[in-house]
Design an enzyme around this catalytic site. Structure first.
Site, PDB file in Angstrom:
ATOM      1  N   LYS A  22     -90.642 -10.111 -41.037  1.00 12.61           N
ATOM      2  CA  LYS A  22     -91.440 -10.937 -40.116  1.00 12.61           C
ATOM      3  C   LYS A  22     -92.407 -11.841 -40.867  1.00 12.61           C
ATOM      4  O   LYS A  22     -92.473 -13.048 -40.621  1.00 12.61           O
ATOM      5  CB  LYS A  22     -92.222 -10.030 -39.167  1.00 12.61           C
ATOM      6  CG  LYS A  22     -93.331 -10.718 -38.372  1.00 12.61           C
ATOM      7  CD  LYS A  22     -94.108  -9.708 -37.551  1.00 12.61           C
ATOM      8  CE  LYS A  22     -95.277 -10.360 -36.822  1.00 12.61           C
ATOM      9  NZ  LYS A  22     -96.426 -10.619 -37.698  1.00 12.61           N
ATOM     10  N   ASP A 121    -102.884 -10.034 -33.715  1.00 12.04           N
ATOM     11  CA  ASP A 121    -103.404  -8.688 -33.482  1.00 12.04           C
ATOM     12  C   ASP A 121    -104.924  -8.668 -33.439  1.00 12.04           C
ATOM     13  O   ASP A 121    -105.592  -9.384 -34.192  1.00 12.04           O
ATOM     14  CB  ASP A 121    -102.948  -7.741 -34.604  1.00 12.04           C
ATOM     15  CG  ASP A 121    -101.479  -7.406 -34.508  1.00 12.04           C
ATOM     16  OD1 ASP A 121    -100.962  -7.368 -33.382  1.00 12.04           O
ATOM     17  OD2 ASP A 121    -100.856  -7.190 -35.556  1.00 12.04           O
TER      18      ASP A 121
END
Length: 435
Positions: A22, A121
């Site tokens: 990712k 996040d």
């Protein structure tokens, strides 16, 4: 909001292939903006964050063609710079942390770059100073609108310079690097991040015509070029997912083989799990993990409690500390988990404590885990995933627990793990996705 229903206590068996990385994918996809020619990228993971970035690139005018399940071609011939000032761009870019890395390529090729404060996040303060200080050293002007929450950089000519980064930021290094490859003269970047993701980006840029030396070290030298051309790139397997599978095998006492892991790019990760008492065997480029009834945490030479801490590469990546923490709950022995980089990443431990884990949260950065050695199994519960890495750690805990657990907000897990429920169910897990 999606939900996982997980039946715990089941043993897994079989082979599993890790997805593309990712963190590398987000950098590589931004790099395609540096050239009007075609760039082909293989092993692209189909995860929420990557798919959002691909959609953002398309909206900016990039021609995107899907060649197979994990291969794409990109052609940034007609990038619409004016689109970056639209409300639609603001909404799309703000939902994605990786959007910050479009700024460096746009600055290099078009002389300007704009981006709203990016999302991602909620794991603590994630400052962007390194990025923009680097752009300024290259000769760009910088502006931040507090009212609009918007960053802007502009430069008629970028010029090479010597710079010492104030922190070894992975995304900061990548962003500055992508601007510097087309600056006039030579740029030296000291205290650069040297993670495999950055090494891969450097290799792609060199194939595109850049002149970068020092790859793999924390001192990069970039000789600016006037233009870049197309290239082909293959993304590495995701080391975070590989580490998650190692921890999952140990917690569920399962025998699995992780295929094609690019072992030499895993750094200290296998050794760190071995210090937790987890047995594994390298078989070519695969990792074989036998079923273990239990595992015992190592100590330091003097017998003191082991500390597992994150550090810049080649130290242990912070993205795996959540997995190490949950794995320690069922080990024999104790360990101190020290999360140095982010001050909110350990706050998910209250959910593990609810499941019966013995954890002392010392402060926002440190937690002591007293392993139960499988004497007391974790118990099923209902929980919510706070971020990508904590989400998969909770999934591992649920798979090892007695009973059926519920995890809400699984979109956080989907941001970093491709079809994780389907892939684990093929190994014998029972994970049901409820929309």
């Amino acid at each position: 909001m999606g939900t996982f229903e997980i039946k715990g206590g089941l043993k897994l068996s079989g082979d599993i292939h890790p997805q593309g990385a990712k963190n590398e994918a987000l950098q590589i996809l931004c790099a395609i903006l540096l050239t009007p020619e075609e760039v082909v990228v293989h092993n692209v993971p189909s995860i929420l964050d990557v798919n959002k970035l691909i959609d953002l690139l398309q909206s900016m005018g990039v021609e995107v063609n899907k060649l197979s399940d994990s291969s794409y071609s990109f052609k940034a011939t007609q990038v619409d710079i004016n689109y970056l000032r639209t409300d639609e761009f603001r909404v799309k870019a703000a939902s994605l942390r990786g959007s910050i890395m479009v700024v460096g390529p746009l600055l290099a090729r078009f002389g300007k770059g704009f981006v709203p404060r990016p999302g991602g996040d909620k794991i603590g303060r994630r400052r962007l100073d390194t990025h923009f200080l680097g752009f300024q050293r290259l000769g760009a002007s910088f502006d931040f609108s507090i009212a609009e929450n918007y960053y802007a950089v502009e430069a008629s000519n970028l010029h090479g310079c010597n710079m010492l980064l104030d922190e070894a930021s992975v995304t900061g290094t990548a962003n500055i690097l992508m601007a510097a490859v087309m600056a006039k003269g030579v740029t030296t970047m000291y205290n650069a991040a040297c993670e495999p993701y950055v090494q891969q980006l450097c290799k792609l840029l060199n194939r595109m015509g850049a002149k970068i030396t020092g790859i793999g070290s924390n001192l990069l030298t970039i000789e600016g070029v006037t233009e870049l051309h197309g290239a082909v790139h293959t993304i590495l397997p995701d080391m975070i997912e590989i580490g998650s599978f190692i921890g999952m095998a140990a917690m569920t006492q399962s025998e699995i083989t992780i295929k094609n892991v690019s072992y030499d790019d895993l750094g200290i990760i296998p050794y760190s799990f071995e210090r937790m008492g987890i047995k594994m065997e390298r078989r070519g480029d695969d990792i074989y993990i036998p079923a273990q009834d239990g595992y015992t945490i190592d100590t330091f030479i003097d017998g003191s409690i082991l500390t597992i801490a994150d550090a810049p590469w080649p130290g242990l990546t912070p993205d795996l500390l959540s997995v190490f923490l949950v794995v320690a709950t069922q080990a024999r022995g104790s360990v101190l988990i020290h999360q140095k980089m982010f001050e909110s990443r350990l706050f998910f431990v209250d959910k593990l404590i609810d499941m019966g884990a013995q954890i002392i949260l010392c402060d926002p950065h440190r937690a002591t885990v007293i392993g139960q050695g499988n004497r007391v199994k974790l118990r099923a519960t209902v929980m919510t995933s706070p971020d990508i890495r904590a989400g998969v750690a909770l999934l591992i805990a649920a798979m090892s627990a007695e009973g059926t657990s519920i995890i809400h907000n699984i979109e956080q897990i989907d941001r970093g793990y491709e079809r994780i429920d389907e892939r684990l169910n093929k190994l014998g897990a029972q994970i049901r996705r409820i929309q």
